[in-house]
Design an enzyme around this catalytic site. Structure first.
Site, PDB file in Angstrom:
ATOM      1  N   TYR A 127       0.802  -1.221   0.000  1.00  0.00           N
ATOM      2  CA  TYR A 127       0.000   0.000   0.000  1.00  0.00           C
ATOM      3  C   TYR A 127       0.836   1.272   0.000  1.00  0.00           C
ATOM      4  O   TYR A 127       0.578   2.183   0.768  1.00  0.00           O
ATOM      5  CB  TYR A 127      -0.906   0.012   1.227  1.00  0.00           C
ATOM      6  CG  TYR A 127      -2.191  -0.777   1.061  1.00  0.00           C
ATOM      7  CD1 TYR A 127      -2.407  -1.588  -0.026  1.00  0.00           C
ATOM      8  CD2 TYR A 127      -3.193  -0.691   2.010  1.00  0.00           C
ATOM      9  CE1 TYR A 127      -3.568  -2.316  -0.169  1.00  0.00           C
ATOM     10  CE2 TYR A 127      -4.365  -1.417   1.882  1.00  0.00           C
ATOM     11  CZ  TYR A 127      -4.548  -2.227   0.790  1.00  0.00           C
ATOM     12  OH  TYR A 127      -5.706  -2.933   0.668  1.00  0.00           O
ATOM     13  N   LYS A 174       2.188 -15.246   3.338  1.00  0.00           N
ATOM     14  CA  LYS A 174       2.123 -16.175   2.199  1.00  0.00           C
ATOM     15  C   LYS A 174       3.566 -16.535   1.823  1.00  0.00           C
ATOM     16  O   LYS A 174       3.998 -16.365   0.671  1.00  0.00           O
ATOM     17  CB  LYS A 174       1.354 -15.487   1.040  1.00  0.00           C
ATOM     18  CG  LYS A 174       0.991 -16.389  -0.110  1.00  0.00           C
ATOM     19  CD  LYS A 174      -0.048 -17.439   0.223  1.00  0.00           C
ATOM     20  CE  LYS A 174      -0.305 -18.333  -0.990  1.00  0.00           C
ATOM     21  NZ  LYS A 174      -1.031 -19.567  -0.666  1.00  0.00           N
ATOM     22  N   ASP A 207      -4.368 -17.545   2.878  1.00  0.00           N
ATOM     23  CA  ASP A 207      -5.549 -18.203   2.294  1.00  0.00           C
ATOM     24  C   ASP A 207      -6.186 -19.159   3.294  1.00  0.00           C
ATOM     25  O   ASP A 207      -7.418 -19.207   3.433  1.00  0.00           O
ATOM     26  CB  ASP A 207      -5.208 -18.903   0.970  1.00  0.00           C
ATOM     27  CG  ASP A 207      -3.869 -19.623   0.986  1.00  0.00           C
ATOM     28  OD1 ASP A 207      -3.183 -19.591   2.032  1.00  0.00           O
ATOM     29  OD2 ASP A 207      -3.509 -20.229  -0.041  1.00  0.00           O
ATOM     30  N   ASP A 231      -5.885  -5.649   5.846  1.00  0.00           N
ATOM     31  CA  ASP A 231      -7.050  -4.907   5.369  1.00  0.00           C
ATOM     32  C   ASP A 231      -8.164  -5.869   4.956  1.00  0.00           C
ATOM     33  O   ASP A 231      -9.321  -5.728   5.344  1.00  0.00           O
ATOM     34  CB  ASP A 231      -6.617  -4.032   4.181  1.00  0.00           C
ATOM     35  CG  ASP A 231      -7.606  -2.927   3.900  1.00  0.00           C
ATOM     36  OD1 ASP A 231      -8.414  -2.624   4.796  1.00  0.00           O
ATOM     37  OD2 ASP A 231      -7.567  -2.373   2.794  1.00  0.00           O
ATOM     38  N   ASP A 235     -11.974  -6.913   7.004  1.00  0.00           N
ATOM     39  CA  ASP A 235     -13.338  -6.810   6.470  1.00  0.00           C
ATOM     40  C   ASP A 235     -14.039  -8.168   6.521  1.00  0.00           C
ATOM     41  O   ASP A 235     -15.242  -8.250   6.755  1.00  0.00           O
ATOM     42  CB  ASP A 235     -13.326  -6.265   5.029  1.00  0.00           C
ATOM     43  CG  ASP A 235     -13.453  -4.743   5.021  1.00  0.00           C
ATOM     44  OD1 ASP A 235     -13.025  -4.120   6.019  1.00  0.00           O
ATOM     45  OD2 ASP A 235     -13.973  -4.182   4.044  1.00  0.00           O
TER      46      ASP A 235
END
Ligand code: ATP
Length: 335
Positions: A127, A174, A207, A231, A235
């Protein structure tokens, strides 16, 4: 998240912003005013409306109000959110983004026993706008992982666990694919973990974590992760416990702290008095804990819990028909 700072009077920067930000802020101040704590509110403008009025969505005057305050309460910014909140985080070096995911009664929570904290790195990862560029073939975004920033956020997560009687911290990454960047993140995680022998350290791929959040969310106590993964997972966490109207957040940094609901300005319901004020109120409760006003925080949270348990005064997102201010009045009456 704590500080030894307890004062007779706190200066609070209040930035209601756009849309429902203003409505949920008014509702929250109504309760803060009942808590027997001396708050000096200094209001600042930011967001879309401010941009139209002043030519910039984040005037220097507002940044100064935040810089001079003990803490900042922020409502929501609409289209200009990235120019406002991302800039404030950068200016104030707010490196830790905390998003508690907790199930409350009479909500649309998928489970009634979820209670974990997501500690998201706020300053690097994918980001960073100036690390993204257009090329002849398409576009490239660089993912930046530095030892300093990752050590700092991982240490923050372990320290949070220690101070809040949590027994485990889970690193999410990951590293099987992003071998260098997330490999480094995972290695730093286990290095920092050695300083906290009483806290269990484990790690999962992002994942798998996305699946566990739906199938076994109870396994998490504190999650620490990089910017983008944090982020997205937060959510998902919001969906897990009943939607955006209930999720608060904190941005903690070297030079200040800002507390805001995870939801945005919700233009679809703005101005109708329908917004659920609880996410903003829970953000204010995080601020109270940051200021070490723990008794007031507990009193405020207990009143919210009472109203949710009664189930009679709820906004539309929770299946009720009460207005923002009716919910605030009910919470006030239960303090
Ligand atoms: P923005 O562009 O400012 O992010 P948005 O509408 O894209 O606005 P949100 O504001 O996060 O995103 O809202 C997403 C949906 O959730 C909207 O349909 C909105 O009505 C609903 N919502 C968000 N916050 C609340 C709230 N506090 N109470 C009730 N509904 C909410």
């Amino acid at each position: 998240m704590s500080t030894s700072k307890t004062k007779d009077k706190y200066q609070i920067a209040v930035i209601p912003g756009d849309g429902i930000g203003k409505e949920v802020m008014d509702a929250t101040i109504l309760i803060l005013d009942e808590l027997d704590i001396d708050f000096d509110y200094v209001y600042g403008e930011a967001g879309d409306e401010c941009g139209k009025k002043t030519g910039t969505p984040l005037p220097e005057k507002t940044l100064n109000i935040i810089r001079n305050a003990d803490a900042c309460l922020f409502g929501a910014a609409g289209e200009t959110a990235a120019d406002v909140i991302v800039k404030i985080r950068q200016e104030m070096k707010m490196y830790a983004n905390l998003r508690p995911i907790k199930s409350y009664p009479n909500t649309n929570a998928l489970f009634d026993d979820v209670d974990f904290m997501i500690v998201r790195e706020n300053t690097e990862g994918l980001y960073i706008a100036d690390k993204e560029e257009l090329t002849e073939d398409g576009a490239i975004a660089k993912r930046v992982i530095t030892k300093k920033a990752e050590e700092r956020i991982i240490d923050y997560a372990f320290n949070y666990a220690k101070e809040n009687n949590k027994s485990k911290v889970t690193a999410v990454h990951k590293a099987n694919v992003l071998k260098k960047s997330d490999g480094l993140f995972r290695q730093i995680f286990y290095d920092v973990a050695e300083k906290y022998p009483d806290i269990e350290a484990e790690d999962f791929y992002v994942d798998a974590t996305a699946m566990y959040l739906i199938t076994q969310p109870q396994k998490f106590e504190v999650i620490v992760t990089t910017n983008l993964f944090g982020d997205i997972l937060s959510d998902e966490g919001a969906g897990l416990v009943g939607g955006l109207g209930l999720i608060p957040s904190a941005n903690i940094g070297e030079d200040g702290a800002l507390f805001e609901p995870v939801h945005g300005s919700a233009p679809d319901i703005a101005g109708e008095g329908k917004a659920n004020p609880i996410a903003m109120m829970l953000s204010a409760i995080m601020m109270l804990r940051y200021l070490n006003e723990n008794e007031a925080a507990e009193k405020f949270e207990a009143a919210i819990l009472k109203v949710l348990n009664d189930g009679e005064t709820l906004t539309g997102d929770l299946g009720g028909s009460s207005s923002t201010i009716e919910v605030a009045e009910a919470i006030k009456n239960n303090l």
